[in-house]
Design a protein around this motif. Structure first.
Motif, PDB file in Angstrom:
ATOM      1  N   VAL A 132     -22.996  99.633  58.016  1.00  0.00           N
ATOM      2  CA  VAL A 132     -22.511 100.867  57.392  1.00  0.00           C
ATOM      3  C   VAL A 132     -21.565 101.535  58.380  1.00  0.00           C
ATOM      4  O   VAL A 132     -21.875 101.654  59.564  1.00  0.00           O
ATOM      5  CB  VAL A 132     -23.661 101.835  57.044  1.00  0.00           C
ATOM      6  N   VAL A 133     -20.402 101.945  57.891  1.00  0.00           N
ATOM      7  CA  VAL A 133     -19.453 102.691  58.719  1.00  0.00           C
ATOM      8  C   VAL A 133     -19.181 104.025  58.044  1.00  0.00           C
ATOM      9  O   VAL A 133     -19.267 104.144  56.817  1.00  0.00           O
ATOM     10  CB  VAL A 133     -18.135 101.918  58.919  1.00  0.00           C
ATOM     11  N   THR A 134     -18.852 105.031  58.861  1.00  0.00           N
ATOM     12  CA  THR A 134     -18.505 106.320  58.273  1.00  0.00           C
ATOM     13  C   THR A 134     -17.653 107.155  59.211  1.00  0.00           C
ATOM     14  O   THR A 134     -17.868 107.170  60.425  1.00  0.00           O
ATOM     15  CB  THR A 134     -19.767 107.115  57.864  1.00  0.00           C
ATOM     16  N   ASN A 135     -16.686 107.806  58.609  1.00  0.00           N
ATOM     17  CA  ASN A 135     -15.840 108.796  59.273  1.00  0.00           C
ATOM     18  C   ASN A 135     -16.049 110.093  58.500  1.00  0.00           C
ATOM     19  O   ASN A 135     -15.214 110.484  57.683  1.00  0.00           O
ATOM     20  CB  ASN A 135     -14.378 108.330  59.217  1.00  0.00           C
ATOM     21  N   PRO A 136     -17.192 110.774  58.737  1.00  0.00           N
ATOM     22  CA  PRO A 136     -17.569 111.914  57.901  1.00  0.00           C
ATOM     23  C   PRO A 136     -16.814 113.186  58.290  1.00  0.00           C
ATOM     24  O   PRO A 136     -16.124 113.211  59.320  1.00  0.00           O
ATOM     25  CB  PRO A 136     -19.061 112.061  58.204  1.00  0.00           C
ATOM     26  N   PRO A 137     -16.953 114.232  57.487  1.00  0.00           N
ATOM     27  CA  PRO A 137     -16.370 115.527  57.878  1.00  0.00           C
ATOM     28  C   PRO A 137     -16.936 115.960  59.235  1.00  0.00           C
ATOM     29  O   PRO A 137     -18.126 115.809  59.492  1.00  0.00           O
ATOM     30  CB  PRO A 137     -16.817 116.463  56.759  1.00  0.00           C
ATOM     31  N   TYR A 138     -16.070 116.489  60.095  1.00  0.00           N
ATOM     32  CA  TYR A 138     -16.481 116.815  61.457  1.00  0.00           C
ATOM     33  C   TYR A 138     -17.033 118.229  61.619  1.00  0.00           C
ATOM     34  O   TYR A 138     -17.795 118.506  62.530  1.00  0.00           O
ATOM     35  CB  TYR A 138     -15.287 116.682  62.404  1.00  0.00           C
ATOM     36  N   ILE A 139     -16.609 119.133  60.757  1.00  0.00           N
ATOM     37  CA  ILE A 139     -16.890 120.553  60.965  1.00  0.00           C
ATOM     38  C   ILE A 139     -18.051 120.982  60.085  1.00  0.00           C
ATOM     39  O   ILE A 139     -18.094 120.670  58.886  1.00  0.00           O
ATOM     40  CB  ILE A 139     -15.643 121.390  60.656  1.00  0.00           C
ATOM     41  N   LYS A 140     -19.005 121.708  60.672  1.00  0.00           N
ATOM     42  CA  LYS A 140     -20.133 122.203  59.902  1.00  0.00           C
ATOM     43  C   LYS A 140     -19.637 123.047  58.737  1.00  0.00           C
ATOM     44  O   LYS A 140     -18.594 123.695  58.817  1.00  0.00           O
ATOM     45  CB  LYS A 140     -21.054 123.040  60.787  1.00  0.00           C
ATOM     46  N   GLY A 141     -20.417 123.055  57.677  1.00  0.00           N
ATOM     47  CA  GLY A 141     -19.995 123.748  56.470  1.00  0.00           C
ATOM     48  C   GLY A 141     -19.657 125.203  56.678  1.00  0.00           C
ATOM     49  O   GLY A 141     -18.814 125.770  55.985  1.00  0.00           O
TER      50      GLY A 141
END
Length: 248
Positions: free
Chosen positions: A122-131
């Motif tokens: 599994v690979v992921t480049n998720p959102p970096y900034i907290k909501g």
């Protein structure tokens, strides 16, 4: 192969076997983070890999070029990005190698969009900034891509653990200031950090990107890899980055 291009879009030649990518700068364009992750991840022959938060499909496309995976899946929640990704797959004639799913990362297993324990990687480049952090972009596409609005760090990591086979590999690109959060959440979901690499703009600046490799149910032992520097003193890419882009 001919493909529909809409107002505000462009086609970029990104290399990696002459891949072409439809992008809409007003929404979001891929950056070096995606290339770093796609070249950091190791996928064995006939391996099955899924990319969580694939955007317009850049990481699955690169993986289709540099691996012999038998199954490559990308998941994207934003309708426009998903549809652009589907056109990218068509443009590059990758329909037999890459499959995209329009869905919420949090609901993949629950809604039976994919089976749990199915994937080797599994690979992921998720959102970096907290909501609740940072300045939100006026364009929703950029906000969703950069801020934890539709899914947070624990959602991406938790779903990755569900999707992985035992001893499967998890690869993530993120920001160094979230390292403690990432490590804690990974261990909570039985993903043991095994390799960590920091990426800096150049030798004189602090790292602004991290690459992390975890193993599901792995034994505790973290290896720090040599740092990666993106630019030389003259502002050109370093030799290593040029090799990652396959430009040498």
């Amino acid at each position: 192969m001919d493909c529909l291009i809409y107002d505000g879009e462009r086609i970029d030649n990104i290399g990696f076997g002459n891949l072409r990518l439809i992008q809409k700068p007003e929404d979001f364009c891929y950056g070096i983070d995606a290339v770093l992750l796609a070249t950091f991840a190791e996928v064995g022959k006939n391996g099955k890999v899924i990319d969580l938060g694939t955007g317009t499909g850049i990481i699955p496309m690169i993986l289709s070029h540099r691996t012999e995976a038998s199954e490559i899946v990308g998941v994207e929640v934003q309708q426009d990005s998903y549809e652009r990704g589907m056109r990218n797959i068509h443009l590059n004639d990758l329909g037999e190698k890459v499959r995209l799913i329009h869905g919420d990362v949090k609901q993949l297993v629950k809604e039976k969009l994919v089976s749990k324990h199915r994937f080797d990687v599994v690979v992921t480049n998720p959102p970096y900034i907290k909501g609740d952090g940072g300045v939100k972009n006026r364009e929703r596409a950029k906000t969703v891509a950069r801020h934890e609005t539709t899914a947070g760090l624990s959602d991406f990591i938790g779903e990755a653990s569900l999707l992985l086979k035992d001893r499967g590999d998890f690869y993530m690109v993120h920001r160094p200031n979230r390292l403690v959060d990432i490590s804690i959440v990974c261990r909570q979901h039985k993903l043991e950090p095994k390799e960590l690499r920091f990426v800096s703009p150049n030798k004189d600046t602090a790292p602004n990107i991290l690459l992390l490799h975890c193993v599901k149910h792995g034994r505790p032992e973290l290896k720090f890899l040599d740092p990666l520097y993106v630019y030389k003193e003259d502002g050109s890419y370093t030799d290593e980055v040029m090799r990652l882009y396959e430009r040498v």
